[in-house]
Design a protein around this motif. Structure first.
Motif, PDB file in Angstrom:
ATOM      1  N   ASP A  89     -39.359   2.081 -41.189  1.00 11.23           N
ATOM      2  CA  ASP A  89     -39.822   1.354 -42.375  1.00 11.23           C
ATOM      3  C   ASP A  89     -41.220   1.812 -42.790  1.00 11.23           C
ATOM      4  N   ARG A  90     -42.103   1.978 -41.826  1.00 15.56           N
ATOM      5  CA  ARG A  90     -43.465   2.419 -42.125  1.00 15.56           C
ATOM      6  C   ARG A  90     -43.471   3.849 -42.666  1.00 15.56           C
ATOM      7  N   LEU A  91     -42.598   4.676 -42.108  1.00 12.15           N
ATOM      8  CA  LEU A  91     -42.535   6.064 -42.546  1.00 12.15           C
ATOM      9  C   LEU A  91     -42.038   6.158 -43.982  1.00 12.15           C
ATOM     10  N   LEU A  92     -41.001   5.426 -44.315  1.00 15.92           N
ATOM     11  CA  LEU A  92     -40.469   5.450 -45.680  1.00 15.92           C
ATOM     12  C   LEU A  92     -41.500   4.937 -46.686  1.00 15.92           C
ATOM     13  N   ALA A  93     -42.199   3.868 -46.326  1.00 10.26           N
ATOM     14  CA  ALA A  93     -43.225   3.341 -47.227  1.00 10.26           C
ATOM     15  C   ALA A  93     -44.335   4.366 -47.433  1.00 10.26           C
ATOM     16  N   ALA A  94     -44.706   5.070 -46.361  1.00 11.81           N
ATOM     17  CA  ALA A  94     -45.771   6.073 -46.459  1.00 11.81           C
ATOM     18  C   ALA A  94     -45.339   7.257 -47.316  1.00 11.81           C
ATOM     19  N   LEU A  95     -44.093   7.702 -47.162  1.00 11.31           N
ATOM     20  CA  LEU A  95     -43.605   8.819 -47.973  1.00 11.31           C
ATOM     21  C   LEU A  95     -43.578   8.452 -49.455  1.00 11.31           C
ATOM     22  N   ASP A  96     -43.300   7.210 -49.753  1.00  8.22           N
ATOM     23  CA  ASP A  96     -43.322   6.755 -51.145  1.00  8.22           C
ATOM     24  C   ASP A  96     -44.740   6.787 -51.724  1.00  8.22           C
ATOM     25  N   GLN A  97     -45.735   6.581 -50.866  1.00  7.40           N
ATOM     26  CA  GLN A  97     -47.125   6.508 -51.318  1.00  7.40           C
ATOM     27  C   GLN A  97     -47.834   7.866 -51.307  1.00  7.40           C
ATOM     28  N   TYR A  98     -47.252   8.840 -50.598  1.00  4.32           N
ATOM     29  CA  TYR A  98     -47.870  10.172 -50.539  1.00  4.32           C
ATOM     30  C   TYR A  98     -47.957  10.761 -51.942  1.00  4.32           C
ATOM     31  N   ASN A  99     -49.115  11.257 -52.305  1.00  4.56           N
ATOM     32  CA  ASN A  99     -49.270  11.857 -53.627  1.00  4.56           C
ATOM     33  C   ASN A  99     -49.962  13.209 -53.483  1.00  4.56           C
ATOM     34  N   ILE A 100     -49.196  14.268 -53.661  1.00  2.98           N
ATOM     35  CA  ILE A 100     -49.725  15.629 -53.597  1.00  2.98           C
ATOM     36  C   ILE A 100     -49.445  16.291 -54.940  1.00  2.98           C
ATOM     37  N   GLU A 101     -50.486  16.610 -55.678  1.00  5.72           N
ATOM     38  CA  GLU A 101     -50.327  17.170 -57.011  1.00  5.72           C
ATOM     39  C   GLU A 101     -50.763  18.632 -57.041  1.00  5.72           C
ATOM     40  N   GLY A 102     -50.133  19.391 -57.935  1.00  7.62           N
ATOM     41  CA  GLY A 102     -50.468  20.805 -58.101  1.00  7.62           C
ATOM     42  C   GLY A 102     -49.475  21.746 -57.475  1.00  7.62           C
ATOM     43  N   ILE A 103     -48.721  21.257 -56.487  1.00  6.36           N
ATOM     44  CA  ILE A 103     -47.708  22.076 -55.823  1.00  6.36           C
ATOM     45  C   ILE A 103     -46.462  21.230 -55.576  1.00  6.36           C
ATOM     46  N   LYS A 104     -45.354  21.893 -55.319  1.00  4.53           N
ATOM     47  CA  LYS A 104     -44.124  21.202 -54.958  1.00  4.53           C
ATOM     48  C   LYS A 104     -44.089  20.981 -53.448  1.00  4.53           C
ATOM     49  N   THR A 105     -43.407  19.916 -53.029  1.00  2.97           N
ATOM     50  CA  THR A 105     -43.296  19.629 -51.601  1.00  2.97           C
ATOM     51  C   THR A 105     -41.861  19.240 -51.237  1.00  2.97           C
TER      52      THR A 105
ATOM     53  N   MET B 115     -36.719  15.594 -49.849  1.00  5.47           N
ATOM     54  CA  MET B 115     -35.740  15.785 -48.792  1.00  5.47           C
ATOM     55  C   MET B 115     -36.021  14.868 -47.614  1.00  5.47           C
ATOM     56  N   LEU B 116     -37.304  14.739 -47.240  1.00  3.15           N
ATOM     57  CA  LEU B 116     -37.657  13.896 -46.101  1.00  3.15           C
ATOM     58  C   LEU B 116     -37.247  12.447 -46.348  1.00  3.15           C
ATOM     59  N   LYS B 117     -37.417  11.975 -47.585  1.00  3.24           N
ATOM     60  CA  LYS B 117     -36.999  10.614 -47.917  1.00  3.24           C
ATOM     61  C   LYS B 117     -35.492  10.445 -47.731  1.00  3.24           C
ATOM     62  N   GLN B 118     -34.744  11.453 -48.162  1.00  9.69           N
ATOM     63  CA  GLN B 118     -33.291  11.378 -48.000  1.00  9.69           C
ATOM     64  C   GLN B 118     -32.898  11.316 -46.535  1.00  9.69           C
ATOM     65  N   VAL B 119     -33.567  12.129 -45.723  1.00 14.34           N
ATOM     66  CA  VAL B 119     -33.249  12.166 -44.293  1.00 14.34           C
ATOM     67  C   VAL B 119     -33.501  10.812 -43.646  1.00 14.34           C
ATOM     68  N   VAL B 120     -34.718  10.308 -43.814  1.00 18.90           N
ATOM     69  CA  VAL B 120     -35.132   9.115 -43.078  1.00 18.90           C
ATOM     70  C   VAL B 120     -34.439   7.849 -43.575  1.00 18.90           C
ATOM     71  N   SER B 121     -33.977   7.855 -44.824  1.00 21.03           N
ATOM     72  CA  SER B 121     -33.297   6.676 -45.363  1.00 21.03           C
ATOM     73  C   SER B 121     -31.788   6.747 -45.204  1.00 21.03           C
ATOM     74  N   HIS B 122     -31.262   7.861 -44.689  1.00 20.07           N
ATOM     75  CA  HIS B 122     -29.815   8.028 -44.574  1.00 20.07           C
ATOM     76  C   HIS B 122     -29.255   7.144 -43.459  1.00 20.07           C
TER      77      HIS B 122
END
Length: 452
Positions: free
Chosen positions: A400-416, A420-427
């Motif tokens: 739960d903490r990991l999914l919430a953190a991935l939702d809040q991660y903001n990296i701009e200027g490049i693709k990341t 995919m990580l969200k799909q994995v951890v929420s599957h």
């Protein structure tokens, strides 16, 4: 104890080692290429030296240059991190000959375990279960075909000196083997300078589980329980967690005891990892030994409370282990994901300049960063941006903490690869602890969406 250590690496692992050295009151020396002049590890260290041009063979793989820099700076030891020169027995030997301590096992052990064929033989001699396969390098294609037909398809074709999935391929029949053999042999020769190939019986739907070890020069060895690294893409780990949701306490202890036995059989010293494949019936088989710190070491640190880099340094300085097996009592659950500069639809590296970096904060979160808010991710190195580690009292809390953190991660200027990580951890299969090494191929289909 050492007064100064040179860190022979870059990115997040260099920062990680420097952080522990500072905690221990040890001064640090960073080395960097021209492309990394503005890198975080360069700024963190007490001293920094440019050692060459951007490409690794012109900088981070320059053994003599690195050793001379250590001498110039007055460093008594070199910590190699992982990757680059960390498992290069020649580098370890050169350090010793120069009177500099290599923070890791001896050159002979690295050499013996660096060849997967030689390692298999050593493990068989030590009574460690191994996946059925060849015990010598294959002479040629003809021998490969004979071995595969006798063993029965599918089989796993592997490079003896390989790593990171390079030179490795599952083959289902003779046609596939014929196509794969020469190509993988060439790749292995190009990446490792060794084109030797061997064959193992392919285990269907296995889990990839590894045991973390610590061993001192006085014969004391402990295991720090296991990490489950089953979620992989192209044989490279994507998500790692500790403990494994799959194995029971009896299997866990048996694997740990076998790993200790294997390490002691080869006179292992420092931190190391024995990797196993485990089938659906919980039979486990030796896969390989990594004679270095692992990328995923933070999850072990989070559940045991130990600083593995500190333990490495203390062992290298000649100290005896401060722990016996009964002292290692893991608690909670930890999960790590690797955040890469990748196109989320193709998985190809996506270099560029970061224009904004906002990290989530909260209980049970840990970041290991390779960049800062204006870093340029270059095409010269592994495109890892960061490792995000979540910890909870239970596996569900960690997820739960990991999914919430991935939702809040903001990296701009490049693709990341965050989509995919969200799909994995929420599957559902991952949440239920059912992920095998085939998980990504079976379940993950990243849609064309804009990455944060």
């Amino acid at each position: 104890m050492f007064s100064k250590i040179l860190v022979s690496n870059r990115g997040e692992i260099a920062c990680r080692v420097i952080r522990t050295c500072k905690k221990m009151g040890i001064k640090t020396v960073a080395v960097y290429s021209e492309a990394d002049a503005d890198a975080p590890h360069v700024k963190m260290a007490d001293e920094s030296y440019c050692i060459g041009k951007p490409r690794v063979h012109e900088s981070y793989l320059q053994m003599e240059q690195i050793i001379n820099t250590a001498k110039q700076a007055g460093a008594e030891a070199i910590h190699p991190g992982y990757g680059l020169l960390s498992e290069n027995h020649e580098f370890a030997r050169k350090c010793t000959e120069a009177g500099i301590t290599f923070v890791g096992p001896t050159a002979n052990v690295i050499e013996n375990m660096g060849s997967k064929v030689a390692a298999r033989i050593k493990m068989i001699e030590a009574g460690v279960p191994v996946v059925p396969g060849t015990e010598q390098a294959l002479a040629d294609m003809s021998e490969a075909i004979q071995v595969a037909e006798k063993m029965g398809y599918p089989v796993m074709l592997k490079a003896s000196a390989g790593g990171g999935g390079i030179g490795m391929q599952i083959v289902q029949n003779q046609v596939e083997l014929t196509k794969a053999f020469e190509g993988n042999q060439k790749r292995a020769q190009m990446f490792f300078g060794n084109g030797d190939m061997y064959i193992e019986k392919y285990i269907e739907n296995p889990r990839h589980i590894e045991i973390q070890l610590l061993a001192d020069r006085y014969g004391n060895t402990v295991y720090l329980w296991e990490r489950d690294c089953s979620v992989q893409r192209r044989h490279q780990k994507v998500v790692e967690e500790a403990p494994s949701p799959f194995i029971d306490i009896e299997t866990r202890m048996k694997m740990g005891e076998v790993a200790v036995k294997a390490a002691q059989a080869i006179g292992y010293e420092n931190a190391g990892t024995i990797e196993f494949l485990i089938d659906e019936q919980k039979n486990f088989y030796f896969l390989e030994m990594n004679t270095r710190l692992q990328v995923e070491h933070p999850v072990t640190e989070e559940i045991t409370g130990l600083d593995l880099v500190e333990e490495q340094i203390r062992i290298a300085a000649g100290e005896a282990l401060r722990w016996v097996q009964e002292d290692i009592n893991p608690a909670g659950h930890a999960i790590e994901v690797r955040i890469y500069a990748e196109d989320p639809t193709t998985f190809f590296p996506s270099p560029g300049t970061i224009t904004n970096l906002d990290l989530p904060n909260g209980e049970g979160l840990r970041h290991e960063l390779a960049v800062h808010g204006s870093s340029t991710v270059t095409p010269f190195y592994d495109p890892m941006i960061a490792k995000l580690i979540s910890t909870g009292a239970t596996r569900k809390e960690a997820i739960d903490r990991l999914l919430a953190a991935l939702d809040q991660y903001n990296i701009e200027g490049i693709k990341t690869n965050i989509p995919m990580l969200k799909q994995v951890v929420s599957h559902e299969a991952f949440i239920n602890g059912e992920a095998t090494t085939q998980f990504v191929e079976q379940y993950i289909h990243v849609k064309t969406t804009k990455s944060k």
